[in-house]
Design an enzyme around this catalytic site. Structure first.
Site, short mmCIF file in Angstrom:
data_model
loop_
_atom_site.label_atom_id
_atom_site.label_comp_id
_atom_site.label_asym_id
_atom_site.label_seq_id
_atom_site.Cartn_x
_atom_site.Cartn_y
_atom_site.Cartn_z
N THR A 77 0.82 -1.20 0.00
CA THR A 77 0.00 0.00 0.00
C THR A 77 0.86 1.26 0.00
O THR A 77 0.54 2.25 -0.69
CB THR A 77 -0.95 0.01 1.21
N SER B 24 46.67 -9.00 -2.45
CA SER B 24 47.02 -9.14 -1.04
C SER B 24 47.70 -7.87 -0.54
O SER B 24 48.46 -7.23 -1.26
CB SER B 24 47.95 -10.34 -0.83
N SER B 25 47.42 -7.55 0.71
CA SER B 25 48.09 -6.41 1.35
C SER B 25 49.38 -6.84 2.02
O SER B 25 50.12 -5.99 2.53
CB SER B 25 47.15 -5.78 2.39
N THR C 208 36.90 -36.46 -12.68
CA THR C 208 35.68 -36.78 -11.95
C THR C 208 36.06 -36.99 -10.50
O THR C 208 37.07 -37.64 -10.20
CB THR C 208 35.00 -38.05 -12.50
N SER D 203 -7.22 -1.14 -6.55
CA SER D 203 -6.80 -1.39 -5.18
C SER D 203 -5.31 -1.68 -5.23
O SER D 203 -4.78 -2.12 -6.27
CB SER D 203 -7.55 -2.59 -4.60
N THR D 204 -4.63 -1.45 -4.12
CA THR D 204 -3.24 -1.90 -4.04
C THR D 204 -3.14 -3.38 -4.40
O THR D 204 -2.17 -3.82 -5.02
CB THR D 204 -2.68 -1.68 -2.62
N ASN D 205 -4.18 -4.14 -4.04
CA ASN D 205 -4.12 -5.60 -4.15
C ASN D 205 -4.18 -6.11 -5.59
O ASN D 205 -3.95 -7.30 -5.82
CB ASN D 205 -5.22 -6.23 -3.32
N LYS E 98 50.69 -11.31 -5.46
CA LYS E 98 49.56 -12.24 -5.46
C LYS E 98 48.36 -11.63 -6.20
O LYS E 98 48.02 -10.48 -6.00
CB LYS E 98 49.16 -12.58 -4.03
#
Length: 532
Positions: free
Chosen positions: A146, A363-364, A232, A185-187, A369
């Site tokens: 609504t 990477s920090s 597999t 209607s909202t519905n 990397k």
């Protein structure tokens, strides 16, 4: 800027919803007057307009196109800090439905041409992208949608008033409910709009999935003659080409495109004309067919009216079907990303069969990397989609009697999934798939020494002989071809022909008669191996 939009931008979580929307609580203007500050009170009134609903009167920002119902929703639902405007497809769909309703009401004579045409023009402006910042209610809300419907009614009413040369809030002349929401209607309006928005989202997602499928197919062609060992259960299996692997990715994605399109007719079914619960109360009997026709013209879609409006107003089955189908696609796409990350693992101590484009430092702390960040983000999208599907399932089940009150969370969950999936497909294609390269030398070396190629020889030398040859190759690191020739099981030219890339990958199918393999032949092969 809307209250929720401002909240999302600046993170002021401790500010109440009405403060974030730039408005004052009820009674504030009076309090200012009581203090004797007449100048401030006059300024306050100049910046607001008074609107009234069944609960009383409130001050609304004078320049806002939304009104008192939206104001109350802003105050009641400061939940996610995400306004419905985050979903442009939903805003376009809401405007399209309201436009169709105005045209239908005009056609059947329940709304005069002046007002209907003004609403029509206002709705078209919203469809064209205007006033999107006025759709401010939270994506998560009580009331079965609504608040979203009333936000739309108010925006269109106030813009229509402007187009008629009148002031915002002049609801005595053009009212958000009596005119914009006429016969509705909202519905019935809200679920129809949500379905329409989801059609737009599915169209965009299928387009992106198709482009991603094409990108994998192109890599498949590029890798068509690159042999590798298939696996597999993470163990070596039999040879294939890298092109076959990538072509498989392409085909499985295309399957989802086809499946998603089969859901579209479910979303094109409307319950417009049902009004509150499906009985059509307050709507002219002519309205149902006329609004369907007008919506079909406005949207360009094949819109159909549900045969049972009572059922259609309470049922959420179409949403569950779409959500499950999107989850299926997300899970399959995530599996492909798992494969890409595994095939690219390394670069020294992993599989290292392919190289993904380097997108950013990984990477920090570890220099040099580079991580597979693009497949990783798609994995996370899939996790979110799976969670959203669970939300949709619970919300659909939680509906009661003639209405499901939880369609806002269903709409938010699915539209977010559609949006994120489309964006994820685009970034996976553009920033990863098109730039993938094969590590051909490494793959060739693996095929040459891998015992999995012996499977291709079983039609010629038999399973038992092939198993013995495989065992010897593993323990001595001798190439399969060498052992087979040394054992006298096949001639060299036969071995080379059977172990050609075309036959190993199954592109060229050929088998021969299986000979009787004696113990003497196997012993000879073993002696030859020891001699070497």
């Amino acid at each position: 800027m809307s209250g929720t939009a401002a909240h999302a931008r600046n993170g002021t979580r401790d500010a109440p919803a009405h403060a974030r929307a730039g408005i004052r609580p009820a009674g504030r203007a009076t309090l200012v007057g009581v203090t004797g500050n007449e100048a401030a009170q006059t300024h306050e009134r100049a910046q607001t307009r008074t609107e009234t609903d069944s609960l009383g009167s409130r001050e609304v920002p004078a320049d806002a196109y939304w009104g008192i119902n939206t104001l109350r929703a802003l105050e009641n639902f400061p939940i996610t800090s995400v306004p419905i405007a985050v979903y442009p497809d939903l805003i376009e769909a809401l405007a399209t439905v309201k436009q169709a309703a105005a045209r239908a009401n005009k056609a059947i004579g329940v709304l005069d041409a002046e007002r209907a045409d003004a609403i029509d023009r206002a709705a078209q402006e919203v469809r064209d992208g205007r006033l999107r910042d006025q759709f401010v209610v939270d994506v998560v809300q009580g009331g079965a949608g609504t608040s979203t419907n009333m936000n739309t009614n108010e925006v269109l009413a106030n813009r229509a008033l402007e187009l008629l040369g009148r002031e915002k809030g002049d609801y005595g002349y053009l009212h958000p409910i009596d005119h914009v929401n006429r016969s509705q209607s909202t519905n019935d309006t809200y679920p129809t709009s949500v379905k329409l928005a989801m059609i737009f989202g599915v169209q965009r997602l299928t387009e992106q999935l198709s482009l991603l499928s094409d990108a994998f197919a192109e890599r498949g062609r590029a890798f068509s003659d690159v042999l590798k060992i298939g696996r597999t259960q993470l163990q070596d299996a039999v040879p294939m080409t890298l092109g076959q692997e990538f072509t498989g990715f392409s085909h499985t994605i295309q399957e989802d495109v086809v499946l998603l399109r089969t859901v579209m007719p479910l979303l094109a079914e409307t319950n417009l004309g049902a009004t509150a619960i499906g009985t059509g109360i307050t709507a002219d009997p002519q309205y149902r067919d006329e609004v369907r026709r007008q919506l079909q013209v406005a949207s360009g879609l094949d819109i159909v009216t549900a045969p049972d409006l009572i059922e259609a107003t309470s049922d959420a089955g179409a949403f569950m079907t779409l959500s499950g189908t999107v989850k299926r696609s997300a899970a399959k796409l995530s599996k492909i990303c798992n494969d890409l990350r595994l095939l690219a693992s390394g670069p020294q101590a992993g599989l290292g069969e392919i190289t993904l484009p380097a997108r950013q430092a990984g990477s920090s702390i570890m220099p040099g990397k580079v991580n597979p960040v693009i497949p990783e983000v798609v994995n996370q999208i899939a996790f979110a989609v799976a969670g959203a599907d669970t939300t949709v399932t619970m919300a659909a089940e939680g509906g009661q009697l003639q209405l499901n009150a939880f369609e806002p969370i269903i709409a938010h969950s699915i539209m977010q999934s559609l949006q994120w999936m489309a964006n994820g497909c685009a970034t996976l294609r553009d920033h990863c798939v098109v730039g993938i390269e094969a590590n051909e030398a490494k793959l060739a070396a693996q095929v040459d020494t891998n015992v999995g190629v012996v499977t291709a020889l079983t039609p010629y030398i038999g399973y038992a002989a092939a198993a013995s040859i495989a065992h010897t190759a593993l323990t001595t690191s001798t190439p399969i071809a060498t052992l087979v020739i040394a054992a006298g099981l096949m001639e060299e030219d036969q071995v080379q022909r059977v172990l050609s890339p075309a036959r190993l990958s199954g592109i060229e199918l050929a088998t021969g008669a299986i000979p009787v393999v004696t113990e003497e032949m196997l012993d000879a092969a073993a002696r030859e191996t020891r001699r070497d």
